[in-house]
Motif scaffolding. Structure first.
Motif, PDB file in Angstrom:
ATOM      1  N   ASP A   9       0.832  -1.200   0.000  1.00 17.81           N
ATOM      2  CA  ASP A   9       0.000   0.000   0.000  1.00 17.81           C
ATOM      3  C   ASP A   9       0.865   1.249   0.000  1.00 17.81           C
ATOM      4  N   SER A  10       0.214   2.397  -0.114  1.00 16.96           N
ATOM      5  CA  SER A  10       0.958   3.654  -0.195  1.00 16.96           C
ATOM      6  C   SER A  10       1.704   3.952   1.092  1.00 16.96           C
ATOM      7  N   SER A  11       1.261   3.397   2.215  1.00 11.63           N
ATOM      8  CA  SER A  11       1.982   3.598   3.469  1.00 11.63           C
ATOM      9  C   SER A  11       3.393   3.032   3.387  1.00 11.63           C
ATOM     10  N   ASN A  12       3.578   1.969   2.602  1.00 15.58           N
ATOM     11  CA  ASN A  12       4.923   1.429   2.396  1.00 15.58           C
ATOM     12  C   ASN A  12       5.870   2.472   1.820  1.00 15.58           C
ATOM     13  N   MET A  13       5.317   3.458   1.123  1.00 15.49           N
ATOM     14  CA  MET A  13       6.145   4.462   0.460  1.00 15.49           C
ATOM     15  C   MET A  13       6.255   5.768   1.239  1.00 15.49           C
ATOM     16  N   CYS A  14       5.555   5.872   2.386  1.00 17.78           N
ATOM     17  CA  CYS A  14       5.611   7.148   3.106  1.00 17.78           C
ATOM     18  C   CYS A  14       5.997   6.967   4.562  1.00 17.78           C
ATOM     19  N   HIS A  15       5.099   6.432   5.402  1.00 18.70           N
ATOM     20  CA  HIS A  15       5.350   6.383   6.845  1.00 18.70           C
ATOM     21  C   HIS A  15       5.630   4.983   7.366  1.00 18.70           C
ATOM     22  N   GLU A  16       6.030   4.071   6.489  1.00 16.23           N
ATOM     23  CA  GLU A  16       6.375   2.733   6.979  1.00 16.23           C
ATOM     24  C   GLU A  16       7.533   2.795   7.972  1.00 16.23           C
ATOM     25  N   SER A  17       8.414   3.786   7.818  1.00 14.97           N
ATOM     26  CA  SER A  17       9.497   3.943   8.785  1.00 14.97           C
ATOM     27  C   SER A  17       8.952   4.214  10.178  1.00 14.97           C
ATOM     28  N   SER A  18       7.819   4.912  10.272  1.00 14.72           N
ATOM     29  CA  SER A  18       7.163   5.112  11.564  1.00 14.72           C
ATOM     30  C   SER A  18       6.574   3.807  12.072  1.00 14.72           C
ATOM     31  N   SER A  19       5.925   3.077  11.167  1.00 17.69           N
ATOM     32  CA  SER A  19       5.260   1.832  11.568  1.00 17.69           C
ATOM     33  C   SER A  19       6.249   0.776  12.038  1.00 17.69           C
ATOM     34  N   VAL A  20       7.496   0.871  11.589  1.00 13.11           N
ATOM     35  CA  VAL A  20       8.545  -0.056  12.018  1.00 13.11           C
ATOM     36  C   VAL A  20       9.324   0.506  13.197  1.00 13.11           C
ATOM     37  N   GLY A  21       9.644   1.796  13.161  1.00 12.61           N
ATOM     38  CA  GLY A  21      10.491   2.383  14.187  1.00 12.61           C
ATOM     39  C   GLY A  21       9.795   2.642  15.507  1.00 12.61           C
ATOM     40  N   LEU A  22       8.580   3.177  15.471  1.00 12.95           N
ATOM     41  CA  LEU A  22       7.893   3.523  16.716  1.00 12.95           C
ATOM     42  C   LEU A  22       7.546   2.307  17.573  1.00 12.95           C
ATOM     43  N   PRO A  23       7.119   1.173  17.007  1.00 11.14           N
ATOM     44  CA  PRO A  23       6.854   0.016  17.874  1.00 11.14           C
ATOM     45  C   PRO A  23       8.072  -0.438  18.669  1.00 11.14           C
ATOM     46  N   ASP A  56      15.083   2.102   2.937  1.00  9.67           N
ATOM     47  CA  ASP A  56      15.406   1.724   4.309  1.00  9.67           C
ATOM     48  C   ASP A  56      15.390   0.202   4.409  1.00  9.67           C
ATOM     49  N   PRO A  57      16.430  -0.417   4.970  1.00 11.45           N
ATOM     50  CA  PRO A  57      16.483  -1.887   4.986  1.00 11.45           C
ATOM     51  C   PRO A  57      15.446  -2.532   5.891  1.00 11.45           C
TER      52      PRO A  57
END
Length: 798
Positions: free
Chosen positions: A182-196, A774-775
């Motif tokens: 989805d488009s989140s993979n291209m924008c805030h996925e770094s938040s979805s991975v980093g914040l947890p 981002d890896p």
């Protein structure tokens, strides 16, 4: 042939403040251009109101007590663009083979207006031709049943409602696929991975009231004037009550400097302006980790000095010990002591709620200021000044956007934001939280109801029990994975719920070539775009109702629900007449495909389409804690909040703590430094939202009549042997075995740090290798790419 704007490009003029008469003129121009002055005026009074519709542009929240006009310039453009009087009807498609449409610019494709009927590509004429809904669903179902579910991608952009998103992911999983990029993979996925990992939450912790309760705002890498202008009202209100706003950004953006409220007659008549930022730090592209480490280092060292002074006083000394090697930290500590502060850091919070502090503090102390200055582009005094503003505030709200997340080190950037917040306990108290400003409306909400490739994030056992099927347990494709699979020829079908995938992703040229080899492409859309004119062997274009339009179903007019940037669920009621009697709603289209495809599962698709309240009941059964009393609360003014435990200082992490996570480096490895290499960041213009281009003007950056520009520091222009206005090609300075080039860009002398440059998205997407992401999050690094400039043999496209 390619269309070009009729006006001659104009570059380098000075912009006024964000808002003001420029905004008013821009809104007037687009509603007239789209032939909707009367209907737009009526509808806009209901935009982002409790009884009206949620804006189809950005994801900022509906306030419980809205302004009389609760819309911004970009929101008005998005509304006019959707309710336009223009139509891309069967006559248009009959007259335009897709091979011809491939040469059209993005703006011109969408400008043709709303799609009116379901269409299927006809190979003999190379045109889209009308088809019945029944025939479309039957063939789509037949093709999908013939494929391995692992060969099919189910993509979503950010605009689909919670109801449609829930149905779409259920359709995919019953079919047997977890390929839900989805488009989140291209924008805030770094938040979805980093914040947890840091705080145990997949989203930011802020709520709207934090803007009324904070005494300082750190605003990092997000252009509010272009990407979420309604937020300017919250920033202006904060400034009016004395809140300090500290900004870190690559460019000096007008929206983060000056604002004239177009809804305040006094300001418009007197041309009054609000100064937004008290301090504005222009850091180098990619310098975020170093800059934030510098602020944290200043805080930690000042706390060390202050603690030493307290020990000295117990021993009988009166002053903070003189340390010539750390005079700035001593002065900082003295300022805290003068304010009767015994600590710079919140030691009680750190001891009670966090883990990893000592390792992080040791890393911060260990970095030399010279290195932090080199990589951040800021001076030591600037980083210490920012730390002092932070430390002298009791409730700091930290806002950030895609300028942090779309990086090779996007996850580390986000985790540095969390580290900064944790040092003084600025999470989970009124006014003190993290606000991840999302882009597309409901891009966050899709994830909340199951649009994710990660099966561990979905209650699969609950879905199994509710719908009598065995869900797939394998990890599906992110957007980057989907692209890789398409390039390798492994993916055979692509079903897209909105969006313009081919223009949004990296590796544009190779992707377009591989896209043509897909067996099936299905596009659910309101308007024509590039991803529709490039197509597979069998291609369908399925036009849907827009969110603003009345959605009449068996039980009456329907409402849908959306999640905002601050994790608040809101209702949305369509109010405009549909563009065509042949349109179906997104839920109806998803249900039609599902019924034609699936041979298992027990889902009441027809009942759901007839009454969206039943879909919301199903969402509540699947996520009972998140959506408690969903149907009774989603239409209330201000919506209702999504439970985020970190807001209450409950850390849903493996160790039950909020974690300081120490980045392993200050800057990514982008290959050996070279004097001719500049670091490119992509931007959206003032006349754009995501891949939708409303026009060719960007008054905030002094550009009119073109998008083929590159913003470069004058010192770099001179050093590289060019002059402002020269036409150059941009060439990727990574992976030299494959040339990636975009041609015909005008050089614009601009206030940007030396060694950096910027150009518009998506025109520069062909420069980005698919591997450049981002890896951990696999978010494409659209904000940081090494490039070279070469004198061009091409003329600009516009």
């Amino acid at each position: 042939m390619t269309r070009r704007p009729k006006t001659k490009p104009k570059l380098g003029f000075s912009s006024g403040p964000a808002g003001g008469w420029g905004s008013a003129r821009s809104v007037s121009e687009i509603v007239l251009r789209e032939h909707v002055p009367v209907s737009a005026a009526r509808l806009l009074t209901h935009q982002n109101k409790a009884e009206g519709y949620m804006c189809v542009s950005c994801a900022w929240a509906k306030p419980a007590k809205p302004h009389p006009l609760e819309f911004c310039e970009n929101g008005a453009k998005a509304t006019a663009w959707e309710i336009t009087g223009r139509r891309a009807d069967p006559a248009f498609f009959a007259a335009h083979p897709l091979a011809d449409l491939e040469s059209w610019l993005d703006h011109d494709l969408e400008k043709k207006g709303r799609l009116t009927e379901p269409m299927r590509w006809d190979a003999a004429s190379d045109t889209y031709r009308p088809v019945t809904w029944a025939a479309a669903f039957e063939e789509i179902g037949r093709e999908l049943k013939a494929l391995d579910p692992k060969q099919v991608e189910f993509y979503t952009s950010g605009r689909a409602s919670l109801e449609t998103s829930y149905m779409f992911q259920l359709f995919a999983r019953i079919y047997g696929s977890n390929n839900l990029p989805d488009s989140s993979n291209m924008c805030h996925e770094s938040s979805s991975v980093g914040l947890p990992q840091s705080i145990g939450a997949t989203v930011g912790t802020a709520v709207l009231s934090d803007f009324q309760n904070c005494d300082c705002i750190f605003y990092i890498a997000q252009n509010v004037g272009t990407s979420s202008p309604r937020l300017l009202h919250d920033l202006q209100d904060a400034v009016d009550r004395g809140v300090k706003i500290v900004t870190f950004n690559l460019l000096r953006e007008p929206g983060l400097q000056r604002f004239t409220n177009p809804q305040a007659p006094g300001e418009m008549l007197t041309l009054a302006e609000t100064e937004i930022s008290d301090a504005y730090y222009q850091l180098k592209n990619g310098g975020d980790v170093a800059a934030l480490f510098g602020v944290c280092k200043a805080l930690i060292e000042a706390d060390d000095a202050l603690q030493t002074s307290q020990i000295s006083k117990v021993a009988g000394a009166d002053d903070i010990p003189d340390d010539p090697d750390n005079a700035a930290a001593v002065a900082f500590a003295a300022s805290m002591a003068a304010a009767d502060k015994k600590h710079v850091l919140d030691h009680d919070f750190i001891a009670t709620h966090t883990a990893g502090f000592e390792e992080f503090a040791a890393a911060a102390r260990g970095y030399a200021w010279e290195d932090l200055e080199h990589f951040s582009g800021l001076t030591r005094s600037q980083m210490i000044e920012a730390a002092r503003l932070y430390a002298h505030s009791e409730a700091v709200l930290i806002c950030y956007g895609m300028g942090l997340t779309q990086h090779v080190m996007g996850v580390e950037n986000v985790q540095m934001v969390a580290n900064l917040a944790l040092l003084r306990g600025n999470i989970g108290k009124p006014g003190a939280n993290i606000c991840a400003v999302r882009g597309h409306s409901n891009v966050q909400g899709q994830r909340t109801v199951g649009i994710t490739e990660k099966p561990d994030l979905v209650p699969l056992d609950t879905l199994k029990e509710l719908y009598a099927f065995e869900p797939p347990r394998w990890e599906g494709h992110t957007t980057v994975d989907a692209c890789a699979s398409i390039l390798k020829g492994e993916t055979k079908a692509f079903v897209s719920l909105g969006g313009n995938f081919l223009r949004a992703v990296p590796e544009t040229q190779a992707m377009e070539s591989a896209w043509r080899k897909l067996r099936l492409t299905v596009q659910i859309a309101t308007k024509l775009n590039r991803s529709h004119v490039i197509h597979g062997e069998i291609a369908y274009l399925l036009p849907c109702l827009g969110r603003i339009e009345i959605d009449q179903q068996e039980s009456g007019p329907q409402s849908v629900s959306i999640e905002s940037s601050v994790a608040q669920f809101h209702g949305s009621r369509g109010m405009a007449k549909p563009a065509s009697p042949h349109l179906l709603s997104e839920p109806a289209i998803v249900a039609g495909m599902a019924k034609a495809t699936l041979t298992r599962g027990q889902v009441p698709w027809d009942r759901w389409v007839g009454n969206y309240g039943e879909i919301r009941d199903a969402i509540e059964r699947t996520y009972p804690e998140t959506f408690k009393d969903f149907n009774t609360r989603f239409l209330q003014p201000g919506g209702f909040p999504r439970p985020v435990p970190a807001r209450e200082r409950k850390w849903v992490t493996p160790n039950g703590k909020a974690n300081f996570i120490t980045p392993p480096r200050l800057f990514p490895d982008l290959g050996p430094p070279a004097p001719e290499v500049l670091h490119l960041a992509t931007l959206r213009s003032n006349d754009q939202f995501n891949t939708t281009v409303y026009g060719y003007n960007d008054r905030f950056r002094g550009v009119k009549g073109t998008r083929q520009v590159i913003f470069v520091n004058r010192a770099d222009i001179d050093r590289l042997g060019f002059a402002p206005g020269d036409i150059v090609d941009l060439v990727t300075a990574l992976e030299p075995e494959t040339e990636r080039r975009v041609a015909g860009f005008r050089l614009l002398d601009y206030d940007i740090p030396e060694g950096c440059c910027a150009a518009y998205f998506p025109e520069t997407n062909p420069l980005f290798p698919l591997s450049h992401h981002d890896p951990q999050a696999k978010t494409p690094s659209y904000k940081l790419l090494p490039i070279r400039l070469e004198r061009s043999q091409s003329k600009p496209v516009n």
